[in-house]
Design a protein around this motif. Sequence first.
Motif, PDB file in Angstrom:
ATOM      1  N   SER A  69      27.168  29.566  40.646  1.00  0.00           N
ATOM      2  CA  SER A  69      26.917  28.298  41.339  1.00  0.00           C
ATOM      3  C   SER A  69      28.231  27.702  41.827  1.00  0.00           C
ATOM      4  N   PRO A  70      28.222  27.056  43.001  1.00  0.00           N
ATOM      5  CA  PRO A  70      27.065  26.818  43.862  1.00  0.00           C
ATOM      6  C   PRO A  70      26.839  27.894  44.915  1.00  0.00           C
ATOM      7  N   PHE A  71      27.580  29.010  44.832  1.00  0.00           N
ATOM      8  CA  PHE A  71      27.465  30.021  45.879  1.00  0.00           C
ATOM      9  C   PHE A  71      26.112  30.727  45.850  1.00  0.00           C
ATOM     10  N   LYS A  72      25.530  30.898  44.653  1.00  0.00           N
ATOM     11  CA  LYS A  72      24.232  31.570  44.612  1.00  0.00           C
ATOM     12  C   LYS A  72      23.160  30.711  45.275  1.00  0.00           C
ATOM     13  N   GLU A  73      23.279  29.391  45.160  1.00  0.00           N
ATOM     14  CA  GLU A  73      22.307  28.505  45.812  1.00  0.00           C
ATOM     15  C   GLU A  73      22.523  28.471  47.328  1.00  0.00           C
ATOM     16  N   TYR A  74      23.765  28.646  47.790  1.00  0.00           N
ATOM     17  CA  TYR A  74      24.081  28.526  49.218  1.00  0.00           C
ATOM     18  C   TYR A  74      24.521  29.874  49.799  1.00  0.00           C
ATOM     19  N   ALA A  75      24.002  30.962  49.230  1.00  0.00           N
ATOM     20  CA  ALA A  75      24.401  32.305  49.649  1.00  0.00           C
ATOM     21  C   ALA A  75      24.108  32.554  51.124  1.00  0.00           C
ATOM     22  N   ASP A  76      23.021  31.986  51.639  1.00  0.00           N
ATOM     23  CA  ASP A  76      22.635  32.245  53.021  1.00  0.00           C
ATOM     24  C   ASP A  76      23.510  31.518  54.027  1.00  0.00           C
ATOM     25  N   TYR A  77      24.466  30.738  53.553  1.00  0.00           N
ATOM     26  CA  TYR A  77      25.414  30.060  54.439  1.00  0.00           C
ATOM     27  C   TYR A  77      26.653  30.931  54.703  1.00  0.00           C
ATOM     28  N   PHE A  78      26.720  32.120  54.103  1.00  0.00           N
ATOM     29  CA  PHE A  78      27.921  32.945  54.172  1.00  0.00           C
ATOM     30  C   PHE A  78      27.650  34.329  54.741  1.00  0.00           C
ATOM     31  N   ASN A  79      28.606  34.816  55.516  1.00  0.00           N
ATOM     32  CA  ASN A  79      28.739  36.226  55.832  1.00  0.00           C
ATOM     33  C   ASN A  79      30.024  36.730  55.178  1.00  0.00           C
ATOM     34  N   VAL A  80      30.052  38.018  54.836  1.00  0.00           N
ATOM     35  CA  VAL A  80      31.251  38.625  54.259  1.00  0.00           C
ATOM     36  C   VAL A  80      31.533  39.925  55.004  1.00  0.00           C
ATOM     37  N   PHE A  81      32.782  40.086  55.462  1.00  0.00           N
ATOM     38  CA  PHE A  81      33.197  41.277  56.193  1.00  0.00           C
ATOM     39  C   PHE A  81      34.484  41.831  55.580  1.00  0.00           C
ATOM     40  N   ALA A  82      34.733  43.112  55.806  1.00  0.00           N
ATOM     41  CA  ALA A  82      35.942  43.768  55.297  1.00  0.00           C
ATOM     42  C   ALA A  82      36.627  44.501  56.444  1.00  0.00           C
ATOM     43  N   ILE A  83      37.933  44.260  56.607  1.00  0.00           N
ATOM     44  CA  ILE A  83      38.729  44.949  57.627  1.00  0.00           C
ATOM     45  C   ILE A  83      39.591  45.992  56.930  1.00  0.00           C
ATOM     46  N   LYS A  84      39.443  47.233  57.346  1.00  0.00           N
ATOM     47  CA  LYS A  84      40.159  48.348  56.723  1.00  0.00           C
ATOM     48  C   LYS A  84      41.548  48.475  57.343  1.00  0.00           C
ATOM     49  N   VAL A  85      42.518  47.813  56.713  1.00  0.00           N
ATOM     50  CA  VAL A  85      43.903  47.827  57.198  1.00  0.00           C
ATOM     51  C   VAL A  85      44.682  48.850  56.377  1.00  0.00           C
ATOM     52  N   PRO A  86      45.185  49.922  57.002  1.00  0.00           N
ATOM     53  CA  PRO A  86      45.827  50.979  56.224  1.00  0.00           C
ATOM     54  C   PRO A  86      47.280  50.668  55.874  1.00  0.00           C
ATOM     55  N   SER A  87      47.675  51.015  54.674  1.00  0.00           N
ATOM     56  CA  SER A  87      49.071  50.962  54.250  1.00  0.00           C
ATOM     57  C   SER A  87      49.586  52.390  54.074  1.00  0.00           C
ATOM     58  N   ASN A  88      50.888  52.550  54.202  1.00  0.00           N
ATOM     59  CA  ASN A  88      51.482  53.876  54.033  1.00  0.00           C
ATOM     60  C   ASN A  88      51.589  54.291  52.575  1.00  0.00           C
ATOM     61  N   GLN A  89      51.631  53.270  51.676  1.00  0.00           N
ATOM     62  CA  GLN A  89      51.695  53.569  50.252  1.00  0.00           C
ATOM     63  C   GLN A  89      50.690  52.693  49.509  1.00  0.00           C
ATOM     64  N   SER A  90      50.302  53.125  48.332  1.00  0.00           N
ATOM     65  CA  SER A  90      49.346  52.384  47.508  1.00  0.00           C
ATOM     66  C   SER A  90      50.076  51.377  46.639  1.00  0.00           C
ATOM     67  N   GLY A  91      49.464  50.179  46.517  1.00  0.00           N
ATOM     68  CA  GLY A  91      50.003  49.187  45.601  1.00  0.00           C
ATOM     69  C   GLY A  91      50.675  48.043  46.324  1.00  0.00           C
ATOM     70  N   THR A  92      51.706  47.456  45.701  1.00  0.00           N
ATOM     71  CA  THR A  92      52.411  46.309  46.268  1.00  0.00           C
ATOM     72  C   THR A  92      53.797  46.224  45.642  1.00  0.00           C
ATOM     73  N   ASP A  93      54.629  45.379  46.223  1.00  0.00           N
ATOM     74  CA  ASP A  93      56.002  45.238  45.722  1.00  0.00           C
ATOM     75  C   ASP A  93      56.039  44.522  44.381  1.00  0.00           C
ATOM     76  N   HIS A  94      56.970  44.951  43.556  1.00  0.00           N
ATOM     77  CA  HIS A  94      57.292  44.221  42.330  1.00  0.00           C
ATOM     78  C   HIS A  94      58.817  44.210  42.178  1.00  0.00           C
ATOM     79  N   PRO A  95      59.477  43.132  42.653  1.00  0.00           N
ATOM     80  CA  PRO A  95      60.937  43.069  42.569  1.00  0.00           C
ATOM     81  C   PRO A  95      61.461  42.996  41.138  1.00  0.00           C
ATOM     82  N   ALA A  96      60.609  42.579  40.207  1.00  0.00           N
ATOM     83  CA  ALA A  96      60.997  42.410  38.797  1.00  0.00           C
ATOM     84  C   ALA A  96      62.105  41.373  38.648  1.00  0.00           C
ATOM     85  N   ASN A  97      62.019  40.307  39.458  1.00  0.00           N
ATOM     86  CA  ASN A  97      63.020  39.239  39.391  1.00  0.00           C
ATOM     87  C   ASN A  97      62.415  37.881  39.064  1.00  0.00           C
TER      88      ASN A  97
END
Length: 463
Positions: A69-97
């Motif tokens: 709640s409250p998204f389950k009550e208002y679920a029909d007010y939403f659309n959800v989409f996914a854009i497949k954006v490719p990366s050259n490597q898996s994961g993300t940066d971790h500077p460890a700082n």
Amino acid sequence: MKHQLLYILCLLNIGFVNAQVFDVETIKRSGDNNKRINLVLLSEGYQTSEFSKFITDATSFSNAMFTQSPFKEYADYFNVFAIKVPSNQSGTDHPANATDVTEPVFPAATLDTYFNTSFDTSGYHRLLYTYNSAKVYNVLANNFPEYDQPIILVNSPEYGGAGGPYAVSSTGTSANEIVIHELGHSLFNLKDEYYPGDGNLNEATNATQESNPALVKWKNWMGIDAINIYPYGSSGESATWNRPHQSCKMRYLGFDFCSVCQEGIIEKIHSLVSPIDSYLPASNTVNPTAYPIDFELNLIKPIPNTLKNTWTLNASNFANDVDNISIAENDLNTGTNDLTVVVHDDSPMLKIDNHETTHVYSVTWTITKSALGIDDISSKQNDFNISLFPNPSNNILNLKVEGKSAASLKVDIISLDGKRLQSTKISNYENNKIDISRLSQGMYLANVYLNNMLLTSKRFVKN
């Protein structure tokens, strides 16, 4: 509602960030993109070979969101989409700082990802974010310009995320809860209910420095669902800020949104999307000699349905809480007739009697009748935001009505026994000051009318 201006700006900036087109997959579709809130998930740190995992992660988030709640009550007010954006490597940066933990919490890494997200943003280890906004908005402009809220899913098992213009979350432990919490910030303007540090709070739906129960912005919820005034801390600046609940999702993952935050989310939904999806007739498509004439609303209904509507014909009540009506020949006057339906949400998750802003939606058909039949039917849809403040008030009530077409507005002050005590003409998009100094202390109704049609009735207290 949609970000067309940003789309134009991104096109003008095309020389700075090259336009790229990626695959867009529909995760959840409830209706037309222009009539829904479009959540758009962007993949980060997923290689092309990992796109099936990205869609699985995006679907998992969507499924989790709409069970709460409250998204389950208002679920029909939403659309959800996914854009497949490719990366050259898996994961993300971790500077460890990061300065808030003993690094490295996990191995340091600098990876080649599309949006260049990173842990340790601004010295906070779990703050996973990217300031490369030009790339984010260029992807949206060229692949889904009708977005309402972007969400970057980062292919990392480590815990992290952030709110902001775009929400960011890793996909590891509590990933779905992180995304929903960060959406609370990014789309619904909610604040953290744990103490985020000095200088990081301001007045919001669920955060305030007001401590008077009669004046606090969630006064209509006080004493209900464990809502009260809870300080963020016991000393220093934290003691000057208050939250409405002790275990809301904006404080702890795995909990529900508190009633105050749920109301704030619904209010934002109503500010972005009209519950009137469509209506008929939308133009003069009626046989001029055929009676009765049918009128129809197609509403985006919460689950369960909490929408209420009132139909008026020539300022007289015609029907209530129905989606279809029929007008007979003897219902109409010769000449011009006005048929209006006003829709509002009567959800128990909204306590609007003392709430500052009310959202009201309407359709008006102008029906021209002659001796030969119906000469013309024209229609107009309108949305209204109606604000009344302060409440309680001593001498002056401020009333503001915002609507696309509101030429003849007035407010009547009504006693609880139904007597009209005063009537004042008001103007659209202006802060109208209503003098209530002559009223005795107590509770009253402010009835707001458009062309003698009641838009809303709001309670207020005269001190």
